[in-house]
Motif scaffolding. Sequence first.
Motif, PDB file in Angstrom:
ATOM      1  N   LEU A 339     -11.702  29.583 -12.530  1.00 43.51           N
ATOM      2  CA  LEU A 339     -11.800  28.124 -12.594  1.00 43.51           C
ATOM      3  C   LEU A 339     -12.768  27.688 -13.687  1.00 43.51           C
ATOM      4  O   LEU A 339     -12.522  26.699 -14.405  1.00 43.51           O
ATOM      5  N   GLU A 340     -13.859  28.430 -13.838  1.00 48.33           N
ATOM      6  CA  GLU A 340     -14.832  28.099 -14.873  1.00 48.33           C
ATOM      7  C   GLU A 340     -14.259  28.356 -16.264  1.00 48.33           C
ATOM      8  O   GLU A 340     -14.423  27.536 -17.181  1.00 48.33           O
ATOM      9  N   GLU A 341     -13.570  29.470 -16.437  1.00 50.18           N
ATOM     10  CA  GLU A 341     -12.958  29.787 -17.727  1.00 50.18           C
ATOM     11  C   GLU A 341     -11.934  28.725 -18.134  1.00 50.18           C
ATOM     12  O   GLU A 341     -11.795  28.399 -19.315  1.00 50.18           O
ATOM     13  N   GLU A 342     -11.225  28.189 -17.151  1.00 50.47           N
ATOM     14  CA  GLU A 342     -10.206  27.174 -17.430  1.00 50.47           C
ATOM     15  C   GLU A 342     -10.786  25.774 -17.588  1.00 50.47           C
ATOM     16  O   GLU A 342     -10.071  24.833 -17.921  1.00 50.47           O
ATOM     17  N   GLY A 343     -12.074  25.647 -17.323  1.00 51.05           N
ATOM     18  CA  GLY A 343     -12.715  24.349 -17.457  1.00 51.05           C
ATOM     19  C   GLY A 343     -12.397  23.376 -16.347  1.00 51.05           C
ATOM     20  O   GLY A 343     -12.533  22.157 -16.509  1.00 51.05           O
ATOM     21  N   ILE A 344     -11.974  23.889 -15.189  1.00 47.89           N
ATOM     22  CA  ILE A 344     -11.610  23.004 -14.075  1.00 47.89           C
ATOM     23  C   ILE A 344     -12.491  23.204 -12.844  1.00 47.89           C
ATOM     24  O   ILE A 344     -12.228  22.628 -11.787  1.00 47.89           O
ATOM     25  N   LEU A 345     -13.533  23.997 -12.984  1.00 47.62           N
ATOM     26  CA  LEU A 345     -14.384  24.290 -11.826  1.00 47.62           C
ATOM     27  C   LEU A 345     -15.011  23.028 -11.245  1.00 47.62           C
ATOM     28  O   LEU A 345     -14.954  22.789 -10.034  1.00 47.62           O
ATOM     29  N   ASP A 346     -15.573  22.195 -12.096  1.00 47.43           N
ATOM     30  CA  ASP A 346     -16.300  21.033 -11.588  1.00 47.43           C
ATOM     31  C   ASP A 346     -15.390  19.881 -11.196  1.00 47.43           C
ATOM     32  O   ASP A 346     -15.858  18.893 -10.613  1.00 47.43           O
ATOM     33  N   ASN A 347     -14.112  19.968 -11.526  1.00 49.89           N
ATOM     34  CA  ASN A 347     -13.164  18.972 -11.018  1.00 49.89           C
ATOM     35  C   ASN A 347     -12.357  19.526  -9.851  1.00 49.89           C
ATOM     36  O   ASN A 347     -11.279  19.035  -9.540  1.00 49.89           O
ATOM     37  N   THR A 348     -12.883  20.550  -9.214  1.00 50.50           N
ATOM     38  CA  THR A 348     -12.208  21.161  -8.066  1.00 50.50           C
ATOM     39  C   THR A 348     -13.123  21.129  -6.852  1.00 50.50           C
ATOM     40  O   THR A 348     -14.240  21.650  -6.890  1.00 50.50           O
ATOM     41  N   ILE A 349     -12.666  20.488  -5.796  1.00 46.03           N
ATOM     42  CA  ILE A 349     -13.369  20.529  -4.520  1.00 46.03           C
ATOM     43  C   ILE A 349     -13.121  21.911  -3.917  1.00 46.03           C
ATOM     44  O   ILE A 349     -11.971  22.300  -3.704  1.00 46.03           O
ATOM     45  N   ILE A 350     -14.184  22.643  -3.647  1.00 45.59           N
ATOM     46  CA  ILE A 350     -14.042  23.988  -3.095  1.00 45.59           C
ATOM     47  C   ILE A 350     -14.674  24.019  -1.715  1.00 45.59           C
ATOM     48  O   ILE A 350     -15.869  23.743  -1.546  1.00 45.59           O
ATOM     49  N   VAL A 351     -13.866  24.335  -0.732  1.00 43.71           N
ATOM     50  CA  VAL A 351     -14.311  24.454   0.658  1.00 43.71           C
ATOM     51  C   VAL A 351     -14.315  25.923   1.020  1.00 43.71           C
ATOM     52  O   VAL A 351     -13.382  26.669   0.671  1.00 43.71           O
ATOM     53  N   TYR A 352     -15.349  26.365   1.722  1.00 49.18           N
ATOM     54  CA  TYR A 352     -15.342  27.725   2.269  1.00 49.18           C
ATOM     55  C   TYR A 352     -15.664  27.661   3.754  1.00 49.18           C
ATOM     56  O   TYR A 352     -16.604  26.980   4.170  1.00 49.18           O
TER      57      TYR A 352
END
Length: 562
Positions: A339-352
């Motif tokens: 996600l970080e490599e694609e540049g979409i990490l911070d526009n992704t809500i991640i739930v664990y």
Amino acid sequence: MYKLINFFAVTLFVGIGFISCKTEPKSKTVIKKQKPNIIYIMADDHTTQAFGVYGSRLADLNPTPTLDKMAKEGMIFDNCFVNNSICVPSRAAIITGQRAQTSGVIDLEGVLPQEKQYLPKEMKKLGYQTAIVGKWHLHEEPAAFDYYKVLPVQGKYFNPDFRIQGDKPWPQNVVKTKGHSSDIITDSTLDWLKKKRDPSKPFFLMHHFKAPHDDFENAPRYNEYLKDTFIPEPRSLYENDNHGSIATRGKNDSLTRVIASSVSRRNIIRNQAMNIYPEKEIYKKYGVAQEIPITKHTRFNNTKEEKEYTSTVYQDYLKKYLRCVKGVDDNVKRLLDYLEEEGILDNTIIVYTGDQGFMLGEHDYIDKRWMYDESMRMPFFVRYPKSIKANSRTDAIINNTDFAPTLITMAGGEQPKYMQGKSFKTILETGEEPKDWQKATYYRYWMHLAHRHGNPAHFGIRTKAYKLIFYYGKYWVDTDNPNAEWNKKSWGNDFTRHTPVAWEFYDLKKDPKEMNNAYKDDKYAEVIADLKNQLLNMRKDLNETDVNYPHIQKVIDQHWND
């Protein structure tokens, strides 16, 4: 002369540009706000004790460095609870936002047809591309998702098969794989992200690990992990004080050999050594469990021999479990790195989260099912730097029916009226618990004495300060109606279907490890009376009464004031 000509040229150009700007109509283009992607990651039986951020006795082992870092970059929930600590009902609650009797899924036999797969349906209405990869366990086809690649029922740790969409009817489209399930599930998710998702749409992805469900099988690369490390042991593995009741122990501890699967040799039907050692090795090394005499103190036999045996099993048990957890943590890193490599990490809500908690030797218990906190509490944290402050934490009470409404509202939708859960989006974004937020949660375990685990059926209420549990197992079987649909043959063990009825009460502020059942303590009489009133109201409000199970209601009525 050159300068004068240049001046007139520039003036003319600017003038034309000004006229052009004045005569050109203004653009009416509206920049559409980009919706966040959502990844919901869930591991099977990953309990709060097996994290660093939850500060348990295992935290210093650093079992989850990736997950701890992710949790600290968002909000951590300390009071997230499951409605029923068993796989299928928990997953149904997450997908439907409904309680068991409303969704129709009360046990492991429950199914969730396409028309009740509400969460992916609602996300698709909001313009999301939907996918699920990994464990599903809700029996019918996850057809409400745009894409699925799911394990059959529980699935295998090694070389798992997956059910996919295809030309044949469900569940006949099967692909075979080679490798460990945690790796293969992550490979499959990354494959979908790279090759199958539509970049023009936001995505909603459910990524479900099989690990660390028992029977534990880790990837070979972790065989040496923690090999020479002593795993801290809970005191309640050996000494249990006044925990439990006649419902969980029997009179004079007479049921301790058959109630609740154990770490020690206490339970002769199912204990952890039976899972992690070859049978002949058990008998050769430690002798047969039945040789231990049944006495009042059998439950926690403190002889040197039994302590050594129990400690040996516990150490091997926890290392197998934590090696599976390590595989989950490392694979989450692979996902975050992409996600970080694609540049979409911070526009992704991640739930664990996990699908419930798990007993790691507390009270000499393994598995889940119990309303005790290690089994009932779910790990839960959310990362989304655009609206969730890093290093935030809350003790607001949430439960797994609240997940779906929250994800829907975070995606820009409205909470569906048919969902019983409540969105906690406001808590995520402000860090504040609304004044009218729920102050308690309801729990119900139906599967009386099922699957050799031997857990009595029970229900109860938990607040931030207290817990009240009612065990009603004595009259689970309706002897007046032997053919009634609720007499499920797969549930009860024939040797002792009728277990005693009892109440348990724990003051969680003074007794967070639930070592003292204070139900008979007069100083809590008013507190218990109030909890019983709340419990009655919750059962009615949540459609969780026993109006359809009159033989159970009869027990409730007879023993409510015991």
